[in-house]
Design a protein around this motif. Structure first.
Motif, short mmCIF file in Angstrom:
data_model
loop_
_atom_site.label_atom_id
_atom_site.label_comp_id
_atom_site.label_asym_id
_atom_site.label_seq_id
_atom_site.Cartn_x
_atom_site.Cartn_y
_atom_site.Cartn_z
N GLU A 239 0.82 -1.21 0.00
CA GLU A 239 0.00 0.00 0.00
C GLU A 239 0.86 1.26 0.00
OE1 GLU A 239 -3.95 1.56 2.40
OE2 GLU A 239 -2.51 0.28 3.43
N GLN A 240 1.94 1.26 0.79
CA GLN A 240 2.82 2.42 0.83
C GLN A 240 3.53 2.62 -0.50
OE1 GLN A 240 5.47 2.42 4.19
NE2 GLN A 240 6.76 4.05 3.35
N ALA A 241 3.96 1.52 -1.12
CA ALA A 241 4.64 1.63 -2.41
C ALA A 241 3.69 2.15 -3.48
CB ALA A 241 5.20 0.27 -2.83
N ALA A 242 2.41 1.75 -3.41
CA ALA A 242 1.43 2.23 -4.38
C ALA A 242 1.22 3.74 -4.25
CB ALA A 242 0.11 1.50 -4.18
N ALA A 243 1.25 4.24 -3.01
CA ALA A 243 1.11 5.68 -2.80
C ALA A 243 2.37 6.44 -3.22
CB ALA A 243 0.79 5.97 -1.34
N PHE A 244 3.50 5.76 -3.16
CA PHE A 244 4.78 6.41 -3.44
C PHE A 244 5.08 6.45 -4.94
CE2 PHE A 244 9.40 6.20 -4.04
CZ PHE A 244 9.82 7.26 -3.26
N ALA A 245 4.68 5.39 -5.65
CA ALA A 245 5.11 5.22 -7.05
C ALA A 245 4.36 6.15 -7.99
CB ALA A 245 4.93 3.78 -7.49
N ASP A 246 5.02 6.50 -9.05
CA ASP A 246 4.41 7.26 -10.13
C ASP A 246 4.41 6.34 -11.35
OD1 ASP A 246 3.28 9.21 -11.65
OD2 ASP A 246 5.16 10.30 -12.00
N GLY A 247 3.41 5.48 -11.43
CA GLY A 247 3.38 4.47 -12.48
C GLY A 247 3.59 3.09 -11.88
N GLU A 248 4.10 2.16 -12.68
CA GLU A 248 4.29 0.79 -12.23
C GLU A 248 5.35 0.72 -11.12
OE1 GLU A 248 4.83 -3.58 -14.29
OE2 GLU A 248 6.16 -1.98 -14.95
N ILE A 249 5.06 -0.12 -10.14
CA ILE A 249 6.01 -0.31 -9.03
C ILE A 249 7.07 -1.31 -9.47
CG2 ILE A 249 6.27 -1.05 -6.64
CD1 ILE A 249 3.29 -0.41 -6.25
N THR A 250 8.34 -0.93 -9.35
CA THR A 250 9.45 -1.80 -9.69
C THR A 250 10.32 -2.03 -8.44
OG1 THR A 250 10.92 0.03 -10.29
CG2 THR A 250 9.47 -0.83 -12.02
N SER A 251 11.32 -2.87 -8.60
CA SER A 251 12.22 -3.12 -7.46
C SER A 251 12.96 -1.84 -7.09
CB SER A 251 13.20 -4.25 -7.80
OG SER A 251 13.96 -3.92 -8.95
N GLU A 252 13.24 -0.98 -8.07
CA GLU A 252 13.88 0.30 -7.77
C GLU A 252 12.97 1.18 -6.92
OE1 GLU A 252 13.73 -1.02 -10.78
OE2 GLU A 252 15.86 -1.52 -11.13
N THR A 253 11.66 1.12 -7.19
CA THR A 253 10.71 1.87 -6.38
C THR A 253 10.75 1.41 -4.94
OG1 THR A 253 9.25 1.92 -8.33
CG2 THR A 253 8.30 2.60 -6.22
N ILE A 254 10.83 0.10 -4.74
CA ILE A 254 10.86 -0.46 -3.39
C ILE A 254 12.12 0.01 -2.66
CG2 ILE A 254 10.81 -2.56 -2.03
CD1 ILE A 254 8.24 -1.95 -3.61
#
Length: 554
Positions: A239-254
């Motif tokens: 849920e936090q990653a979804a709020a943080f990401a701008d587009g698809e969530i990748t390992s770099e996003t994490i």
């Protein structure tokens, strides 16, 4: 996520995924069929409900986020459903809806962390005497049960032993060993397991698809490893990653959202250890340090990776629970480049490094020392290093470019005659004789007190003054520990050399008798510059390199 990320984007994404209720609450299991990763618990509870054999007290134990409280609430609905007792509550009747909403008067959830004293338990003991107000049974769910005080637990014991027939207790805890045995013996115990990585990845994939969250497989794996077996933690991070990401969530996003764990660096270090590339090892540790990776966490990651290699060599199928399929396959492939003896030696070196890192205050140095000792196996005179060399030669796992170094340790420049350690010494004792016998001395002490191994392996005989041997240690804490055990060291010296020497431990770094700017400094400089790393390391004493690194970090 690539490029700049503004606060406005963060707010927009947060509003997009905000639903008023967290993902882990929205997707909390409502039936035993929805409870993932706990098949044994589900099967036993279902059988008990179908046969009508309900106990008066249950104990659910296991790691956080594994479904203990969710299972307790499901069991409460199974007991008090209008159609119950049943293993499949309808979740639509008046009783089920009240329990789901948390408004049921006869199903009470108590947090033992804040209601742990004898007064609260006495109030509970008085309340259980009254019959249910609307439902079939009164159900008390006591969360974090291990937080009960000794007095509170004793007050609870009598009620737990002989409760009224209309009461069921469900205790949930992450630390069952802290509960008194008298309580444990009066409960049916159900052990919840860490949720397997593949199961967690698949469950998150289903939830992400239902919620419209775009995320790739690598990111799901990264979240699953961080969650460490807890699905609740995994869904919170999703849920936090979804709020943080701008587009698809990748390992770099994490990595950006939660920081680097060091797991990627651990994998790179494994490949460099396979190649015996000392320069690359130091470079990777330097890169990890620059990114803010905790060195103690990196050591633990390496220990976990070597454990996976060992399990993979024995039975690769055992990795299916702890690793994603592609990671399990990679661990089996890497394991082919190590013998079991080599892996066990690496685990010993790393566990020693982790133990000494806590006291020395230099975890990076301890990690560098441990990995360089592994790389320089050919020059390590300890018995476990010799065993690793023989094992490597027998199984043919030694890289071609270092095979000759393993078969025959390289000759040192201007070698000094090194006398063999004998049970009794002939002639006056010298510092050279002590240094030559020091490995034997250490092994004798370790055989008496294994806990001293980490401290002893960082000592160096420095000088003999009268009838006293001066031994250098890296810090005052190590000196204090060894001073308390000086008699063991003195006895080992007497047995190895046949002389009585009083041992004095002093802080500092012992320097071998060489000209200033000797080979140790040249070795370290060569490793850092990347020039002829293996050739230089083969011609120099790794102990001198470690001493040099120790001086650099001070």
């Amino acid at each position: 996520m690539q490029g700049k990320y503004t606060p406005r984007q963060a707010r927009r994404n947060a509003e997009k995924y905000y639903r008023g209720v967290s993902l882990y609450r929205t997707w909390r299991p409502k039936t035993f069929a929805d409870l993932v990763g706990q098949d044994a618990v589900v099967r036993t509870l279902t059988s008990a409900l179908e046969s009508g054999k309900l106990a008066h007290a249950y104990l659910f134990s296991g790691p956080r986020g594994s479904g203990k409280t969710s299972a307790a609430k499901i069991l409460a609905r199974c007991i008090d459903c209008v159609n119950g007792p049943t293993a499949t509550p309808d979740n639509t009747c008046e009783n089920c809806r009240a329990i789901l909403a948390g408004t049921a008067l006869d199903v009470l959830e108590i947090d033992a962390a804040s209601n742990r004293g004898i007064d609260e338990i006495r109030a509970l003991r008085d309340a259980v005497k009254f019959a249910p107000s609307a439902m079939r049974m009164k159900v008390y769910i006591i969360d974090e049960a291990h937080m009960l005080t000794k007095e509170g637990a004793n007050a609870f014991l009598k009620t737990l032993e002989e409760p009224p027939p209309h009461v069921v207790f469900i205790l949930a805890t992450t630390e069952p060993e802290k509960l008194p045995v008298t309580i444990l013996s009066r409960c049916q115990r159900y052990a919840f397991r860490r949720i397997a990585i593949p199961i967690m990845i698949e469950r998150m994939r289903e939830i992400a698809a239902a919620e419209g969250i775009a995320i790739d497989h690598a990111a799901l794996s990264a979240i699953a490893y961080r969650a460490d077996g807890g699905l609740r933690d995994a869904l919170t991070m999703l849920e936090q990653a979804a709020a943080f990401a701008d587009g698809e969530i990748t390992s770099e996003t994490i990595d950006l959202a939660f920081g680097a764990t060091g797991r990627n660096f651990a994998g790179a270090l494994l490949d460099q250890l396979i190649a015996r590339d000392a320069n690359a090892v130091l470079k990777s540790i330097d890169d990890a340090s620059d990114t803010g990776t905790d060195m103690q966490v990196l050591i633990r990651n390496l220990i976990a990776e070597f454990r996976n290699l060992l399990v993979g060599r024995i039975d690769g199928e055992l990795l299916a629970r702890d690793l994603a399929p592609e990671d399990a396959e990679r661990a089996v492939d890497r394991g082919k480049h190590f013998t079991q003896v080599q892996i066990i030696r690496a685990l010993r070196l790393l566990t020693d490094a982790l133990a000494t890192a806590r006291s020395s205050g230099h975890p990076r140095l301890e990690l560098e020392t441990a990995l360089l000792r592994y790389v320089f196996t050919a020059e390590d005179t300890t018995l476990d290093a010799l065993s690793a060399r023989v094992s490597a030669l027998e199984e043919g796992t030694v890289p071609q470019r270092v095979a000759s170094a393993v078969l025959q340790p390289p000759a040192k420049a201007a070698p000094e005659p090194q006398p063999k350690a004998q049970p009794k010494s002939s002639g006056p004792v010298t510092i050279q004789k002590v240094r030559a016998a020091w490995e034997s001395v250490l092994m004798k002490v370790e055989s008496e007190k294994q806990s001293l191994r980490g401290e002893l392996r960082r000592t160096m005989p420095d000088a003999i003054e009268g009838n006293a041997l001066i031994v250098k240690v890296p810090n005052a804490l190590s000196a204090d520990v060894l001073k308390d055990n000086a008699q063991l060291v003195q006895t080992a010296i007497r047995e190895a050399l046949g002389v009585e020497l009083k041992v004095k431990f002093q802080t500092g770094s012992a320097q071998p008798s060489r000209a200033k700017g000797g080979s140790a400094a040249r070795t370290a400089a060569s490793l850092q510059d990347g020039a002829e790393a293996m050739k230089t390391a083969s011609n120099d004493d790794p102990d001198e390199l470690f001493s040099y690194l120790n001086e650099r970090i001070k």
